[in-house]
Design a protein around this motif. Structure first.
Motif, PDB file in Angstrom:
ATOM      1  N   LEU A   1       0.841  -1.197   0.000  1.00 48.77           N
ATOM      2  CA  LEU A   1       0.000   0.000   0.000  1.00 48.77           C
ATOM      3  C   LEU A   1       0.875   1.245   0.000  1.00 48.77           C
ATOM      4  N   VAL A   2       0.482   2.246  -0.789  1.00 48.17           N
ATOM      5  CA  VAL A   2       1.122   3.561  -0.747  1.00 48.17           C
ATOM      6  C   VAL A   2       0.159   4.532  -0.066  1.00 48.17           C
ATOM      7  N   LEU A   3       0.681   5.269   0.892  1.00 43.49           N
ATOM      8  CA  LEU A   3      -0.112   6.263   1.616  1.00 43.49           C
ATOM      9  C   LEU A   3       0.385   7.660   1.257  1.00 43.49           C
ATOM     10  N   ASP A   4      -0.526   8.506   0.804  1.00 43.40           N
ATOM     11  CA  ASP A   4      -0.213   9.896   0.451  1.00 43.40           C
ATOM     12  C   ASP A   4      -1.048  10.792   1.363  1.00 43.40           C
ATOM     13  N   SER A   5      -0.381  11.629   2.125  1.00 44.41           N
ATOM     14  CA  SER A   5      -1.099  12.450   3.106  1.00 44.41           C
ATOM     15  C   SER A   5      -2.144  13.337   2.449  1.00 44.41           C
ATOM     16  N   TYR A   6      -1.865  13.844   1.242  1.00 46.04           N
ATOM     17  CA  TYR A   6      -2.850  14.709   0.588  1.00 46.04           C
ATOM     18  C   TYR A   6      -4.134  13.951   0.306  1.00 46.04           C
ATOM     19  N   HIS A   7      -4.036  12.790  -0.310  1.00 50.37           N
ATOM     20  CA  HIS A   7      -5.230  12.043  -0.707  1.00 50.37           C
ATOM     21  C   HIS A   7      -6.058  11.618   0.507  1.00 50.37           C
TER      22      HIS A   7
ATOM     23  N   GLU B   1      -2.518  23.701   5.485  1.00 51.26           N
ATOM     24  CA  GLU B   1      -3.432  23.595   6.633  1.00 51.26           C
ATOM     25  C   GLU B   1      -3.805  22.159   6.987  1.00 51.26           C
ATOM     26  N   LEU B   2      -3.198  21.185   6.342  1.00 56.25           N
ATOM     27  CA  LEU B   2      -3.556  19.802   6.624  1.00 56.25           C
ATOM     28  C   LEU B   2      -2.898  19.322   7.922  1.00 56.25           C
ATOM     29  N   PRO B   3      -3.567  18.445   8.680  1.00 54.15           N
ATOM     30  CA  PRO B   3      -3.040  17.980   9.966  1.00 54.15           C
ATOM     31  C   PRO B   3      -1.989  16.876   9.798  1.00 54.15           C
ATOM     32  N   LEU B   4      -0.821  17.262   9.299  1.00 47.37           N
ATOM     33  CA  LEU B   4       0.219  16.278   9.013  1.00 47.37           C
ATOM     34  C   LEU B   4       0.769  15.620  10.276  1.00 47.37           C
ATOM     35  N   GLU B   5       0.783  16.343  11.385  1.00 52.38           N
ATOM     36  CA  GLU B   5       1.293  15.731  12.621  1.00 52.38           C
ATOM     37  C   GLU B   5       0.393  14.585  13.060  1.00 52.38           C
TER      38      GLU B   5
ATOM     39  N   LEU C   1     -10.379  11.911   5.895  1.00 50.53           N
ATOM     40  CA  LEU C   1     -10.625  10.520   6.271  1.00 50.53           C
ATOM     41  C   LEU C   1     -10.083  10.254   7.676  1.00 50.53           C
ATOM     42  N   GLU C   2     -10.734   9.338   8.389  1.00 51.02           N
ATOM     43  CA  GLU C   2     -10.262   9.003   9.737  1.00 51.02           C
ATOM     44  C   GLU C   2      -8.914   8.284   9.635  1.00 51.02           C
ATOM     45  N   LEU C   3      -8.117   8.406  10.689  1.00 50.49           N
ATOM     46  CA  LEU C   3      -6.773   7.855  10.703  1.00 50.49           C
ATOM     47  C   LEU C   3      -6.636   6.649  11.623  1.00 50.49           C
ATOM     48  N   GLU C   4      -7.714   6.278  12.313  1.00 59.63           N
ATOM     49  CA  GLU C   4      -7.638   5.134  13.226  1.00 59.63           C
ATOM     50  C   GLU C   4      -7.317   3.853  12.459  1.00 59.63           C
ATOM     51  N   THR C   5      -7.927   3.698  11.271  1.00 61.18           N
ATOM     52  CA  THR C   5      -7.645   2.502  10.475  1.00 61.18           C
ATOM     53  C   THR C   5      -6.197   2.500  10.011  1.00 61.18           C
ATOM     54  N   LEU C   6      -5.686   3.649   9.586  1.00 63.99           N
ATOM     55  CA  LEU C   6      -4.300   3.752   9.145  1.00 63.99           C
ATOM     56  C   LEU C   6      -3.361   3.220  10.218  1.00 63.99           C
ATOM     57  N   ALA C   7      -3.641   3.567  11.475  1.00 60.64           N
ATOM     58  CA  ALA C   7      -2.763   3.178  12.585  1.00 60.64           C
ATOM     59  C   ALA C   7      -2.699   1.670  12.785  1.00 60.64           C
ATOM     60  N   THR C   8      -3.662   0.924  12.218  1.00 63.71           N
ATOM     61  CA  THR C   8      -3.700  -0.528  12.408  1.00 63.71           C
ATOM     62  C   THR C   8      -3.033  -1.300  11.267  1.00 63.71           C
ATOM     63  N   ILE C   9      -2.632  -0.617  10.203  1.00 60.84           N
ATOM     64  CA  ILE C   9      -2.029  -1.297   9.056  1.00 60.84           C
ATOM     65  C   ILE C   9      -0.607  -1.713   9.420  1.00 60.84           C
ATOM     66  N   PRO C  10      -0.228  -2.963   9.193  1.00 60.65           N
ATOM     67  CA  PRO C  10       1.148  -3.377   9.484  1.00 60.65           C
ATOM     68  C   PRO C  10       2.152  -2.578   8.653  1.00 60.65           C
ATOM     69  N   GLY C  11       3.164  -2.050   9.306  1.00 61.76           N
ATOM     70  CA  GLY C  11       4.125  -1.207   8.614  1.00 61.76           C
ATOM     71  C   GLY C  11       4.830  -1.879   7.466  1.00 61.76           C
ATOM     72  N   ASP C  12       4.999  -3.216   7.548  1.00 64.22           N
ATOM     73  CA  ASP C  12       5.701  -3.902   6.471  1.00 64.22           C
ATOM     74  C   ASP C  12       4.829  -4.119   5.242  1.00 64.22           C
TER      75      ASP C  12
ATOM     76  N   LEU D   1       5.405   2.762   0.606  1.00 64.15           N
ATOM     77  CA  LEU D   1       5.939   4.114   0.513  1.00 64.15           C
ATOM     78  C   LEU D   1       4.943   5.070   1.148  1.00 64.15           C
ATOM     79  N   VAL D   2       5.468   6.126   1.774  1.00 61.49           N
ATOM     80  CA  VAL D   2       4.631   7.185   2.336  1.00 61.49           C
ATOM     81  C   VAL D   2       5.046   8.504   1.700  1.00 61.49           C
ATOM     82  N   GLN D   3       4.079   9.186   1.106  1.00 59.22           N
ATOM     83  CA  GLN D   3       4.313  10.477   0.480  1.00 59.22           C
ATOM     84  C   GLN D   3       3.665  11.573   1.317  1.00 59.22           C
ATOM     85  N   LEU D   4       4.361  12.683   1.435  1.00 52.49           N
ATOM     86  CA  LEU D   4       3.870  13.795   2.240  1.00 52.49           C
ATOM     87  C   LEU D   4       3.658  15.031   1.385  1.00 52.49           C
ATOM     88  N   ALA D   5       2.543  15.690   1.629  1.00 55.56           N
ATOM     89  CA  ALA D   5       2.259  16.978   1.005  1.00 55.56           C
ATOM     90  C   ALA D   5       1.257  17.708   1.877  1.00 55.56           C
ATOM     91  N   ASP D   6       1.443  18.989   2.008  1.00 51.60           N
ATOM     92  CA  ASP D   6       0.483  19.861   2.671  1.00 51.60           C
ATOM     93  C   ASP D   6      -0.324  20.561   1.581  1.00 51.60           C
TER      94      ASP D   6
END
Length: 274
Positions: free
Chosen positions: A166-172, A222-226, A178-189, A193-198
């Motif tokens: 899975l690729v995660l892009d902060s903008y999309h 203004e996106l909540p990247l933290e 979208l809620e982030l609770e599900t993201l926190a449960t995805i196995p890191g392996d 790739l993780v892409q960042l954009a504000d």
């Protein structure tokens, strides 16, 4: 085994010629680079020449992107997609990379069934594995049927192939709120790739237009990247954070200045999480 680069920048972030972009990315202190297909094609340079220069500069080619309309197509188009993918794997081999970033399809003739998407992505992953390559699947915020990272994750799980992640892009994710609770449960392996954009908050703007013209470096929007990184920390992801910034402002900024500004913004965001 080489250490995994911790920071990366996509060539699309910067103005100028391909070699100047690579040099600016390396001088700014990035360890990896995403090669944007359009930049490579317009450069007039061979993938091997670009790959050689990356190695001279100490840059790891993190990804070749984007590979469009990869999933759930009718049978004849699916076969064509696999042929196109094979050519992209040739390009990747010349670049010295092994990761192809596939975006969710925007085609009207694509099936809406997740089973079909998983089946076709499994075919793509099998082809990648035969070439000792990998594929990452990303949900575009304006995807035809898959525009939510949770749906993309479900499809990756259904496809069930070790060469597919899975690729995660902060903008999309964040532009759609979208809620982030599900993201926190995805196995890191399972995250490739993780892409960042504000960006500015959408406030009713078209997400594709906003993405194409007004993305920004972390902290300049203004996106909540933290909050995004807090959830990502819980996955155990150990791969790079890569800047992918489409921006009209950066398109006219001097190449070296923009690369340095991006590195500073990324390091500031990482420091805020410590």
């Amino acid at each position: 085994m080489k250490p995994v680069p911790k920071t990366s920048m996509a060539t699309l972030c910067l103005s100028g010629e391909m070699m100047n972009k690579l040099e600016a990315i390396a001088r700014a202190g990035f360890e990896g680079v995403e090669i944007f297909v359009d930049d490579l094609q317009s450069s007039g340079l061979s993938p091997r020449a670009v790959g050689d220069r990356c190695r001279e500069l100490g840059l790891t080619v993190m990804a070749l992107q984007p590979f469009r309309d990869a999933e759930a197509l009718p049978s004849d188009l699916h076969r064509k997609m696999l042929d196109d993918a094979n050519r992209q794997f040739d390009t990747l081999a010349d670049l010295g990379g092994d990761f192809l970033l596939a975006c969710s399809t925007t085609r009207e003739d694509a099936s809406s069934e997740s089973e079909r998407a998983a089946e076709t992505l499994n075919d793509l992953a099998m082809l990648a594995a035969e070439r000792e390559m990998r594929v990452g699947y990303e949900a575009l915020a304006w995807g035809r049927h898959v525009f939510d990272y949770r749906d993309a994750w479900q499809i990756v799980q259904q496809a069930d192939h070790p060469a597919l992640s899975l690729v995660l892009d902060s903008y999309h994710i964040l532009a759609r709120e979208l809620e982030l609770e599900t993201l926190a449960t995805i196995p890191g392996d399972r995250i490739g790739l993780v892409q960042l954009a504000d960006s500015p908050l959408p406030r009713g703007q078209d997400l594709q237009s906003l993405s194409r013209h007004r993305r920004a470096f972390p902290g300049d929007g203004e996106l909540p990247l933290e909050r995004f990184l807090t959830a990502l920390d819980q996955t155990g992801y150990q791969g790079p954070l890569s800047l992918e910034i489409f921006s009209d402002a950066l398109a006219v900024m001097p190449t070296g200045m923009a690369a340095l500004q991006g590195k500073h913004a990324l390091e500031s965001l990482r420091a805020s999480k410590k």
